[in-house]
Scaffold this motif. Structure first.
Motif, PDB file in Angstrom:
ATOM      1  N   VAL A 256      -4.931   0.481  -4.461  1.00 14.63           N
ATOM      2  CA  VAL A 256      -4.309  -0.709  -3.864  1.00 14.63           C
ATOM      3  C   VAL A 256      -5.228  -1.301  -2.802  1.00 14.63           C
TER       4      VAL A 256
ATOM      5  N   VAL B 164      -5.317   3.630   4.491  1.00 19.51           N
ATOM      6  CA  VAL B 164      -4.845   4.622   3.519  1.00 19.51           C
ATOM      7  C   VAL B 164      -4.370   5.884   4.235  1.00 19.51           C
TER       8      VAL B 164
ATOM      9  N   LYS C 165      -2.682   9.610  -2.678  1.00 20.54           N
ATOM     10  CA  LYS C 165      -3.777   9.046  -1.889  1.00 20.54           C
ATOM     11  C   LYS C 165      -4.722   8.236  -2.783  1.00 20.54           C
TER      12      LYS C 165
ATOM     13  N   PRO D 252       2.317   2.612  -4.729  1.00 26.30           N
ATOM     14  CA  PRO D 252       2.039   3.987  -5.152  1.00 26.30           C
ATOM     15  C   PRO D 252       3.252   4.917  -5.064  1.00 26.30           C
TER      16      PRO D 252
ATOM     17  N   MET E  21      -3.204   4.927  -3.485  1.00 24.13           N
ATOM     18  CA  MET E  21      -3.323   4.055  -2.316  1.00 24.13           C
ATOM     19  C   MET E  21      -4.721   3.475  -2.209  1.00 24.13           C
ATOM     20  N   GLN E  22      -5.721   4.268  -2.550  1.00 23.18           N
ATOM     21  CA  GLN E  22      -7.097   3.767  -2.525  1.00 23.18           C
ATOM     22  C   GLN E  22      -7.306   2.661  -3.563  1.00 23.18           C
TER      23      GLN E  22
ATOM     24  N   THR F 106      -1.119   5.188   6.047  1.00 23.57           N
ATOM     25  CA  THR F 106      -0.006   4.987   5.120  1.00 23.57           C
ATOM     26  C   THR F 106       0.426   6.308   4.496  1.00 23.57           C
ATOM     27  N   LEU F 107      -0.524   7.155   4.213  1.00 19.68           N
ATOM     28  CA  LEU F 107      -0.192   8.489   3.702  1.00 19.68           C
ATOM     29  C   LEU F 107       0.606   9.266   4.751  1.00 19.68           C
TER      30      LEU F 107
ATOM     31  N   LEU G 128       0.828  -1.201   0.000  1.00 18.61           N
ATOM     32  CA  LEU G 128       0.000   0.000   0.000  1.00 18.61           C
ATOM     33  C   LEU G 128       0.867   1.257   0.000  1.00 18.61           C
ATOM     34  N   LEU G 129       2.043   1.143   0.596  1.00 18.35           N
ATOM     35  CA  LEU G 129       3.007   2.254   0.566  1.00 18.35           C
ATOM     36  C   LEU G 129       3.888   2.192  -0.674  1.00 18.35           C
TER      37      LEU G 129
END
Length: 303
Positions: A228, A244, A222, A196, A225-226, A247-248, A192-193
């Motif tokens: 993923v 998300v 962002k 992206p 990430m959404q 992770t952001l 997730l990190l």
């Protein structure tokens, strides 16, 4: 135990270096570095020099070699190669791995264990993941620059507990390790990190900090990430609802000038891990009917 580290780059150098410092020249375990070229020559001659946030030191493995016959059978082996080299490395050292060998890939991406099982069907393969920013500075030298320096490994059920002895070996080497029975969640949280951020830094040439400082790029990150998150859910990997946002926030905690390994490889004209990161997300999205337009756009740009 005979512990092999295949690939002494940023990941293998840092974690393998800690194992070598603890056990390489004394103790109950042999540490075998599998490494090539000038890097190998320097390590054989002077040891592996590591610059880390915990301090600087020289690590000397029991053996450093590029020869599978000299490496002999491993009881435990960590694959720390680039994703595009995984299958070829596994085939090259398949004679060093038997049904009793525990194999742990520490690569970017979420499907390394499955890929290894196709090449090493008799081996005992479990998944692993690391959070670290480090790289080879020059032959014989690895520098850790950022990241949590954490190694997580395990399975998706209670069978993880039978690998506690590996956790103990890592802990005694002062490695920040965690044994988990939810390894798929761990892999996808890192993905997730990394997918992206690796994709966007490579496409824009901007650092972590530059992307976070730019409102448009931050919003695009962002959105990626959404994508993923949605693909993970389709794969029955249920990440936390706030994954998300967290992770952001994590992406913003890295040094402003930090770069991803995929970005560095692209800048230096080397092969990248686009297949394990961007392409895998796009392909899996199509397979499960999940739109991934932001990743599709970047994949078209990068491939």
């Amino acid at each position: 135990m005979r512990i092999g580290i295949i690939g002494i780059g940023g990941v293998g150098g840092y974690f393998g270096g800690k194992l070598a410092r603890a056990y390489g020249q004394a103790g109950p375990h042999e540490i075998i570095f599998v490494v090539r070229g000038e890097h190998l020559k320097e390590i054989q001659k002077n040891g592996l020099q590591l610059f880390t946030r915990e301090g600087d030191y020289i690590a000397r493995p029991t053996i450093a070699t590029d020869n599978s016959k000299k490496a002999r059978i491993f009881d435990l082996v960590f694959f720390c190669v680039k994703s595009y080299s995984l299958e070829s490395s596994a085939r090259e050292f398949s004679a060093n791995i038997n049904k009793n060998t525990v194999v742990i890939p520490l690569l970017n991406g979420v499907n390394s264990a499955q890929r290894l099982r196709a090449v090493l069907p008799k081996a005992n393969i479990i998944s692993g993941s690391v959070y670290i920013i480090s790289s080879i500075e020059k032959p014989g030298v690895v520098r850790q620059k950022d990241g949590a320096c954490r190694l997580m490994f395990g399975t998706d059920d209670e069978s993880a507990q039978k690998y506690k002895y590996i956790f103990d070996i890592l802990l005694q080497a002062k490695i920040d390790a965690k044994l988990t029975n939810k390894i798929s969640e761990v892999l996808w949280m890192k993905y997730l990190l990394m997918c992206p951020v690796g994709s966007l830094t490579s496409a824009t040439g901007k650092t972590y900090g530059a992307i976070m400082d730019d409102p448009i790029l931050r919003q695009k990150l962002k959105g990626m990430m959404q994508e993923v998150f949605a693909v993970a859910r389709a794969r029955k990997v249920l990440l936390p609802k706030d994954a998300v946002d967290k992770t952001l926030q994590l992406a913003g905690s890295f040094g402003h000038d930090s770069k991803t390994s995929m970005q560095l490889d692209r800048e230096k004209g080397r092969q990248t891990e686009i297949d394990a990161l961007t392409a895998y997300l796009c392909q899996t999205g199509k397979e499960f009917g999940i739109p991934t337009p932001l990743h599709d756009e970047i994949y078209t740009q990068l491939k």
